[in-house]
Design a protein around this motif. Structure first.
Motif, mmCIF file in Angstrom:
data_model
loop_
_atom_site.group_PDB
_atom_site.id
_atom_site.type_symbol
_atom_site.label_atom_id
_atom_site.label_comp_id
_atom_site.label_asym_id
_atom_site.label_seq_id
_atom_site.Cartn_x
_atom_site.Cartn_y
_atom_site.Cartn_z
ATOM 1 N N PRO A 31 -38.401 37.507 -1.334
ATOM 2 C CA PRO A 31 -38.514 36.251 -0.576
ATOM 3 C C PRO A 31 -37.295 35.334 -0.686
ATOM 4 O O PRO A 31 -36.862 34.746 0.318
ATOM 5 C CB PRO A 31 -39.767 35.592 -1.169
ATOM 6 N N ALA A 32 -36.732 35.208 -1.871
ATOM 7 C CA ALA A 32 -35.588 34.300 -2.041
ATOM 8 C C ALA A 32 -34.371 34.778 -1.255
ATOM 9 O O ALA A 32 -33.624 33.961 -0.698
ATOM 10 C CB ALA A 32 -35.236 34.173 -3.524
ATOM 11 N N ASP A 33 -34.180 36.079 -1.186
ATOM 12 C CA ASP A 33 -33.044 36.624 -0.448
ATOM 13 C C ASP A 33 -33.290 36.550 1.058
ATOM 14 O O ASP A 33 -32.376 36.224 1.831
ATOM 15 C CB ASP A 33 -32.790 38.065 -0.877
ATOM 16 N N LEU A 34 -34.524 36.831 1.473
ATOM 17 C CA LEU A 34 -34.867 36.710 2.884
ATOM 18 C C LEU A 34 -34.692 35.273 3.368
ATOM 19 O O LEU A 34 -34.293 35.021 4.505
ATOM 20 C CB LEU A 34 -36.304 37.174 3.114
ATOM 21 N N ALA A 80 -24.651 35.101 3.894
ATOM 22 C CA ALA A 80 -25.827 35.510 3.118
ATOM 23 C C ALA A 80 -25.537 36.800 2.361
ATOM 24 O O ALA A 80 -25.952 36.966 1.204
ATOM 25 C CB ALA A 80 -27.019 35.695 4.050
ATOM 26 N N HIS A 81 -24.825 37.716 2.992
ATOM 27 C CA HIS A 81 -24.455 38.991 2.364
ATOM 28 C C HIS A 81 -23.622 38.746 1.103
ATOM 29 O O HIS A 81 -23.807 39.427 0.076
ATOM 30 C CB HIS A 81 -23.672 39.827 3.383
ATOM 31 N N ALA A 82 -22.735 37.772 1.149
ATOM 32 C CA ALA A 82 -21.894 37.475 -0.008
ATOM 33 C C ALA A 82 -22.697 36.889 -1.157
ATOM 34 O O ALA A 82 -22.346 37.070 -2.335
ATOM 35 C CB ALA A 82 -20.783 36.506 0.393
ATOM 36 N N GLN A 83 -23.811 36.207 -0.864
ATOM 37 C CA GLN A 83 -24.611 35.551 -1.900
ATOM 38 C C GLN A 83 -25.675 36.448 -2.513
ATOM 39 O O GLN A 83 -26.159 36.146 -3.614
ATOM 40 C CB GLN A 83 -25.314 34.325 -1.305
ATOM 41 N N ALA A 102 -27.259 40.164 -3.705
ATOM 42 C CA ALA A 102 -27.130 41.580 -4.042
ATOM 43 C C ALA A 102 -28.172 42.410 -3.296
ATOM 44 O O ALA A 102 -27.910 43.563 -2.922
ATOM 45 C CB ALA A 102 -27.292 41.764 -5.548
ATOM 46 N N ALA A 103 -29.353 41.834 -3.065
ATOM 47 C CA ALA A 103 -30.411 42.557 -2.351
ATOM 48 C C ALA A 103 -30.010 42.819 -0.907
ATOM 49 O O ALA A 103 -30.257 43.909 -0.365
ATOM 50 C CB ALA A 103 -31.718 41.767 -2.405
ATOM 51 N N ILE A 104 -29.410 41.835 -0.253
ATOM 52 C CA ILE A 104 -28.938 42.031 1.123
ATOM 53 C C ILE A 104 -27.833 43.072 1.151
ATOM 54 O O ILE A 104 -27.794 43.941 2.033
ATOM 55 C CB ILE A 104 -28.462 40.697 1.735
ATOM 56 N N ARG A 105 -26.938 43.015 0.174
ATOM 57 C CA ARG A 105 -25.871 44.022 0.115
ATOM 58 C C ARG A 105 -26.450 45.416 -0.055
ATOM 59 O O ARG A 105 -25.958 46.395 0.509
ATOM 60 C CB ARG A 105 -24.891 43.692 -1.021
ATOM 61 N N ASN A 106 -27.537 45.528 -0.820
ATOM 62 C CA ASN A 106 -28.158 46.836 -1.035
ATOM 63 C C ASN A 106 -28.766 47.387 0.252
ATOM 64 O O ASN A 106 -28.568 48.567 0.583
ATOM 65 C CB ASN A 106 -29.238 46.738 -2.109
ATOM 66 N N GLU A 165 -35.123 53.891 -2.091
ATOM 67 C CA GLU A 165 -34.184 52.806 -2.355
ATOM 68 C C GLU A 165 -34.588 51.464 -1.757
ATOM 69 O O GLU A 165 -33.997 50.442 -2.075
ATOM 70 C CB GLU A 165 -32.798 53.203 -1.839
ATOM 71 N N LEU A 166 -35.596 51.455 -0.877
ATOM 72 C CA LEU A 166 -36.089 50.210 -0.301
ATOM 73 C C LEU A 166 -37.585 50.127 -0.497
ATOM 74 O O LEU A 166 -38.275 51.143 -0.557
ATOM 75 C CB LEU A 166 -35.788 50.137 1.200
ATOM 76 N N ALA A 167 -38.095 48.912 -0.561
ATOM 77 C CA ALA A 167 -39.546 48.736 -0.584
ATOM 78 C C ALA A 167 -40.098 49.170 0.754
ATOM 79 O O ALA A 167 -39.489 48.934 1.788
ATOM 80 C CB ALA A 167 -39.894 47.272 -0.855
#
Length: 282
Positions: free
Chosen positions: A38-41, A134-137, A139-143, A256-258
């Motif tokens: 949720p925090a990354d989304l 957002a990608h830079a902030q 790690a989950a988005i980068r994954n 690798e993903l939920a």
């Protein structure tokens, strides 16, 4: 609503014209977004608009900057490579498991392909600049971007090999199965002209190949822009690339993903029954 869409696209600096319908508040129907904590989304959702696109809508033209980024919730988008002689051929098909223009995280760059909607659907849209931030902030988005990039590369490799080695009927069956994975029933809203573009062949070749598929009962009906398919028989005609490609990609996503639950009425693309046991399900 059309003016609202046009203003939104102009605000993102997008040059290509897209025949899209209404703008809505964004929800979660995309598999990459559903895999985010949720925090990354939350880094993305304030900047999303949800758009509808119709069949044959051009979302990105070859040479256009990769902006904005689309996260499909439904529908199917084909990446078409334009050849110097005017012919086109599909290299990739994407639905709710992917993100169009996600490679914009590498920096502003022109698209090497034209992205065309083959099945109508919806998508959450975000500007490339906001997505890069957002990608830079996160790690989950980068994954999720990395997993998706590997899946796209894998599909490109399989399609290239398939085009070189396999017959047209097997390749057509593969494309039809990939489209079927992204619609809720056995009637595919796709024309023979669209199939010719996907396969990179003439319309007459599609007509002849379709006759062969009808003879074996894989495509019981073909009328008014809809194909009725028998999936079990179509799978027998398809080359081995389809099962191998989808099994590998599904394993990658499931490990690798939920796992994201499908929206009501959508087909479930992949089911994780175990770490190495992936299957298709309706």
């Amino acid at each position: 609503m059309a003016n609202e869409i046009a203003r939104y696209r102009r605000s993102l600096g997008v040059r290509s014209q897209v025949s899209i319908g209404t703008v809505h508040r964004a929800g979660i129907g995309n598999r990459l977004l559903a895999a985010l904590p949720p925090a990354d989304l939350a880094l993305l959702t304030p900047h999303f608009q949800k758009v509808s696109f119709e069949p044959d809508a051009v979302l990105v033209r070859s040479g256009d900057e990769l902006d904005p980024v689309y996260f499909p919730h439904s529908g199917a988008i084909a990446f078409m490579l334009d050849m110097p002689d005017g012919q086109t051929v599909a290299t990739t098909l994407m639905g709710r498991e992917g993100a169009l223009a996600s490679f914009s995280v590498l920096g502003p760059s022109p698209s090497s392909v034209t992205a065309i909607a083959r099945i109508a659907g919806t998508a959450s849209v975000i500007s490339a600049a906001k997505f890069r931030a957002a990608h830079a902030q996160s790690a989950a988005i980068r994954n999720v971007v990395q997993v998706h990039a590997r899946a796209v590369l894998l599909q490109l490799q399989h399609v290239a090999a398939c085009n070189a080695l396999h017959r047209v009927d097997g390749r057509m069956a593969r494309w039809l199965l990939q489209l079927h994975d992204r619609v809720p029933d056995d009637r595919l809203p796709v024309t023979q002209e669209a199939l010719a573009q996907l396969l990179g062949v003439r319309r007459t070749t599609v007509t002849l190949t379709m006759s062969k598929l009808r003879e074996v009962g894989a495509v019981p009906a073909d009328r008014r822009g809809f194909l009725e398919i028998d999936r079990a028989r179509l799978e027998k005609v398809a080359c081995d690339c389809y099962a191998l490609m989808q099994r590998t990609i599904d394993r990658m996503y499931c490990e690798e993903l939920a796992t994201a639950s499908p929206a009501p009425g959508e087909r479930k693309i992949a089911v994780c029954r175990g770490k190495a046991d992936i299957a298709f399900s309706s």
